[in-house]
Write a protein that holds these residues in place. Structure first.
Motif, PDB file in Angstrom:
ATOM      1  N   GLN A 141       0.840  -1.312   0.106  1.00 42.88           N
ATOM      2  CA  GLN A 141       0.134  -0.091  -0.083  1.00 42.88           C
ATOM      3  C   GLN A 141       0.948   1.383  -0.105  1.00 42.88           C
ATOM      4  N   ASP A 142       1.865   1.364   0.827  1.00 42.88           N
ATOM      5  CA  ASP A 142       2.544   2.345   0.943  1.00 42.88           C
ATOM      6  C   ASP A 142       3.590   2.634  -0.413  1.00 42.88           C
ATOM      7  N   ILE A 143       4.078   1.470  -0.821  1.00 42.58           N
ATOM      8  CA  ILE A 143       4.986   1.792  -2.168  1.00 42.58           C
ATOM      9  C   ILE A 143       4.378   2.146  -3.407  1.00 42.58           C
ATOM     10  N   GLU A 144       2.983   1.435  -3.499  1.00 43.60           N
ATOM     11  CA  GLU A 144       2.050   1.809  -4.691  1.00 43.60           C
ATOM     12  C   GLU A 144       1.819   3.118  -4.907  1.00 43.60           C
ATOM     13  N   LYS A 145       1.576   4.007  -3.715  1.00 44.17           N
ATOM     14  CA  LYS A 145       1.178   5.329  -4.018  1.00 44.17           C
ATOM     15  C   LYS A 145       2.300   6.198  -4.709  1.00 44.17           C
ATOM     16  N   CYS A 146       3.783   5.755  -4.580  1.00 48.99           N
ATOM     17  CA  CYS A 146       4.582   6.389  -5.056  1.00 48.99           C
ATOM     18  C   CYS A 146       4.975   6.045  -6.515  1.00 48.99           C
ATOM     19  N   ILE A 147       4.470   4.937  -6.962  1.00 50.44           N
ATOM     20  CA  ILE A 147       5.033   4.310  -8.282  1.00 50.44           C
ATOM     21  C   ILE A 147       3.712   4.540  -9.291  1.00 50.44           C
ATOM     22  N   PRO A 148       4.177   5.111 -10.517  1.00 48.80           N
ATOM     23  CA  PRO A 148       3.213   5.446 -11.606  1.00 48.80           C
ATOM     24  C   PRO A 148       3.177   4.013 -12.139  1.00 48.80           C
ATOM     25  N   GLU A 149       1.899   3.868 -13.040  1.00 48.70           N
ATOM     26  CA  GLU A 149       1.851   2.595 -14.175  1.00 48.70           C
ATOM     27  C   GLU A 149       1.984   1.466 -13.469  1.00 48.70           C
ATOM     28  N   GLY A 150       2.774   0.610 -14.082  1.00 53.90           N
ATOM     29  CA  GLY A 150       2.777  -0.857 -13.694  1.00 53.90           C
ATOM     30  C   GLY A 150       3.769  -1.061 -12.615  1.00 53.90           C
ATOM     31  N   ILE A 151       3.433  -2.167 -11.799  1.00 54.25           N
ATOM     32  CA  ILE A 151       4.329  -2.586 -10.499  1.00 54.25           C
ATOM     33  C   ILE A 151       4.417  -4.247 -10.529  1.00 54.25           C
ATOM     34  N   VAL A 152       5.381  -4.874 -10.644  1.00 52.36           N
ATOM     35  CA  VAL A 152       5.578  -6.305 -10.761  1.00 52.36           C
ATOM     36  C   VAL A 152       5.864  -6.832  -9.389  1.00 52.36           C
ATOM     37  N   ILE A 153       5.380  -7.742  -8.677  1.00 50.12           N
ATOM     38  CA  ILE A 153       5.810  -8.200  -7.229  1.00 50.12           C
ATOM     39  C   ILE A 153       6.140  -9.830  -7.477  1.00 50.12           C
ATOM     40  N   PHE A 154       7.205 -10.066  -7.031  1.00 55.95           N
ATOM     41  CA  PHE A 154       7.685 -11.666  -6.786  1.00 55.95           C
ATOM     42  C   PHE A 154       7.750 -11.930  -5.501  1.00 55.95           C
ATOM     43  N   MET A 155       6.842 -13.096  -5.095  1.00 51.25           N
ATOM     44  CA  MET A 155       6.832 -13.521  -3.836  1.00 51.25           C
ATOM     45  C   MET A 155       7.759 -14.676  -3.796  1.00 51.25           C
ATOM     46  N   GLN A 156       8.256 -15.232  -2.776  1.00 48.09           N
ATOM     47  CA  GLN A 156       9.183 -16.467  -2.783  1.00 48.09           C
ATOM     48  C   GLN A 156       8.623 -17.857  -3.096  1.00 48.09           C
ATOM     49  N   TYR A 158       4.909 -20.156  -4.407  1.00 44.94           N
ATOM     50  CA  TYR A 158       3.380 -20.159  -4.742  1.00 44.94           C
ATOM     51  C   TYR A 158       2.196 -20.240  -3.640  1.00 44.94           C
ATOM     52  N   THR A 159       3.048 -20.998  -2.564  1.00 51.49           N
ATOM     53  CA  THR A 159       2.189 -21.179  -1.455  1.00 51.49           C
ATOM     54  C   THR A 159       1.896 -19.697  -1.008  1.00 51.49           C
ATOM     55  N   PHE A 160       2.802 -18.866  -0.666  1.00 55.46           N
ATOM     56  CA  PHE A 160       2.781 -17.621  -0.038  1.00 55.46           C
ATOM     57  C   PHE A 160       2.033 -16.758  -0.776  1.00 55.46           C
ATOM     58  N   LEU A 161       2.020 -16.816  -2.062  1.00 55.72           N
ATOM     59  CA  LEU A 161       1.226 -15.879  -2.958  1.00 55.72           C
ATOM     60  C   LEU A 161      -0.101 -16.374  -2.829  1.00 55.72           C
ATOM     61  N   GLU A 162      -0.522 -17.690  -2.747  1.00 56.93           N
ATOM     62  CA  GLU A 162      -2.006 -18.182  -2.535  1.00 56.93           C
ATOM     63  C   GLU A 162      -2.163 -17.568  -1.274  1.00 56.93           C
ATOM     64  N   GLN A 163      -1.340 -17.546  -0.044  1.00 57.78           N
ATOM     65  CA  GLN A 163      -1.898 -17.247   0.945  1.00 57.78           C
ATOM     66  C   GLN A 163      -2.117 -15.668   1.104  1.00 57.78           C
ATOM     67  N   PHE A 164      -1.476 -14.790   0.382  1.00 53.86           N
ATOM     68  CA  PHE A 164      -1.750 -13.452   0.490  1.00 53.86           C
ATOM     69  C   PHE A 164      -3.059 -13.041  -0.319  1.00 53.86           C
ATOM     70  N   PHE A 228       9.471 -10.015  -2.192  1.00 54.19           N
ATOM     71  CA  PHE A 228       9.465 -10.109  -0.870  1.00 54.19           C
ATOM     72  C   PHE A 228       9.896 -11.426  -0.283  1.00 54.19           C
ATOM     73  N   GLY A 229      11.067 -11.285   0.537  1.00 52.67           N
ATOM     74  CA  GLY A 229      11.675 -12.480   1.028  1.00 52.67           C
ATOM     75  C   GLY A 229      12.979 -12.886   0.209  1.00 52.67           C
ATOM     76  N   VAL A 230      13.962 -13.600   0.721  1.00 48.03           N
ATOM     77  CA  VAL A 230      14.853 -14.282  -0.074  1.00 48.03           C
ATOM     78  C   VAL A 230      14.474 -15.618  -0.433  1.00 48.03           C
ATOM     79  N   PRO A 231      14.246 -15.707  -1.720  1.00 46.70           N
ATOM     80  CA  PRO A 231      13.796 -17.000  -2.290  1.00 46.70           C
ATOM     81  C   PRO A 231      14.627 -18.297  -2.449  1.00 46.70           C
ATOM     82  N   TYR A 232      15.051 -18.536  -1.070  1.00 48.11           N
ATOM     83  CA  TYR A 232      15.694 -19.867  -0.856  1.00 48.11           C
ATOM     84  C   TYR A 232      15.040 -21.222  -1.242  1.00 48.11           C
TER      85      TYR A 232
END
Length: 320
Positions: A141-156, A158-164, A228-232
């Motif tokens: 929420q804080d970051i998107e307010k400062c970024i124009p156009e598109g944002i790409v987010i990578f989670m570590q 698929y489990t965490f992505l689904e949880q979010f 988000f996170g170190v994708p070990y």
């Protein structure tokens, strides 16, 4: 089938001398005979037998022996530790590493490491999961307010992505940009995101997924990339454990940071492009990982304990 397999073993042998099981064992032995340090044979949890090649250096040895010069080119070869093996096989003076600065100037790309309070880890306890979701949402929420156009987010994972995704749905989270979640079985997400990214959109995917490598998120498709996170990789993998046993503990960090560098590469796609990079995990600020970023990024890194906003895009407003 027994005769056919046995033919691969030794055409001069009388196949009737072997039982089917003996024949199978000899066949497997031949598969791994070239080098026991290069291939492993194991049984997965699904009771599936898997033969996996975990070391490809002998393949390169053929190239070294037959070539006058061997050249590796790439934008994400770092970390370079795996190339040390070539130094051992040729004269050290004949192993030359050349690195050139990025085509874009420093003011067109910056990297912010956010030392988030909670660590994004496989070892994260379930009772902290809700707090982790709150932290993740707050940062987006804080970051998107400062970024124009598109944002790409990578989670570590698929489990965490689904949880979010489920957390966002159950809490009816509202964002100023339209949000798209990557789905393993859908190839239309990128197309849908691309259609509206110019007006403002967020695409959430996974490190190592189909959208983290080879996709051209140029210009408005990615004015920011957030990891988000170190994708070990999960150490439950027997194959990965064997890789670490053979190549050393640094192998674990190297493959992780190579995946991170691949994701980072999504934000800048040509000399006139520009964008911000966000890495959300305090471990990124530690030397053992920070020094594995591509060299062109080393003097562009800012470390913050909390995201304090940015005026990075002020100079690009006329373009936007």
């Amino acid at each position: 089938m027994r005769q056919r397999i046995n033919g691969f073993i030794d055409s001069s042998q009388n196949v009737t001398h072997y039982s089917s099981f003996e024949c199978f064992c000899k066949f497997i032995s031949q598969l791994i005979l070239t080098s026991q340090k290069e291939s492993i044979l194991y049984i997965e949890k699904s009771n599936t037998m898997k033969l996996s090649k975990i070391n490809n250096y002998s393949s390169f040895q053929t190239l070294i022996d037959k070539s006058r010069n061997l050249v590796f080119l790439g934008g994400t070869l770092q970390p370079l530790n795996e190339f040390e093996i070539f130094k051992e096989r040729v004269d050290s003076n004949e192993f030359i590493f050349k690195e050139y600065p990025h085509i874009i100037s420093k003011d067109r790309c910056q990297l912010l490491v956010i030392n988030a309070q909670l660590e994004y880890s496989f070892k994260q306890k379930n009772e902290n999961l809700n707090q982790l979701m709150i932290q993740t949402n707050s940062l987006i929420q804080d970051i998107e307010k400062c970024i124009p156009e598109g944002i790409v987010i990578f989670m570590q994972t698929y489990t965490f992505l689904e949880q979010f995704k489920q957390y966002a749905k159950s809490n009816n989270l509202q964002f100023s940009k339209q949000v798209f979640f990557d789905e393993k079985q859908s190839s239309q997400i990128l197309e849908k995101y691309s259609e509206v990214a110019k007006k403002g959109a967020i695409l959430l995917s996974v490190v190592g997924g189909s959208l983290s490598e080879g996709i051209n998120f140029s210009d408005h498709l990615a004015r920011a990339v957030i990891i988000f996170g170190v994708p070990y990789p999960n150490l439950d993998s027997f194959e990965l454990k064997e890789q670490i046993n053979i190549n050393g503990n640094q192998y674990y960090d190297n493959i992780t940071m190579r995946a991170v560098n691949q994701c980072i590469g999504r934000v800048i796609r040509h000399k006139n492009d520009y964008g911000l990079l966000f890495l959300i995990d305090k471990r990124f600020s530690e030397d053992k990982l920070r020094l594995k970023f591509s060299t062109w990024l080393q003097n562009r890194i800012t470390i913050q304990n909390d995201f304090k906003g940015t005026n990075f895009f002020e100079s690009f407003k006329k373009i936007l």
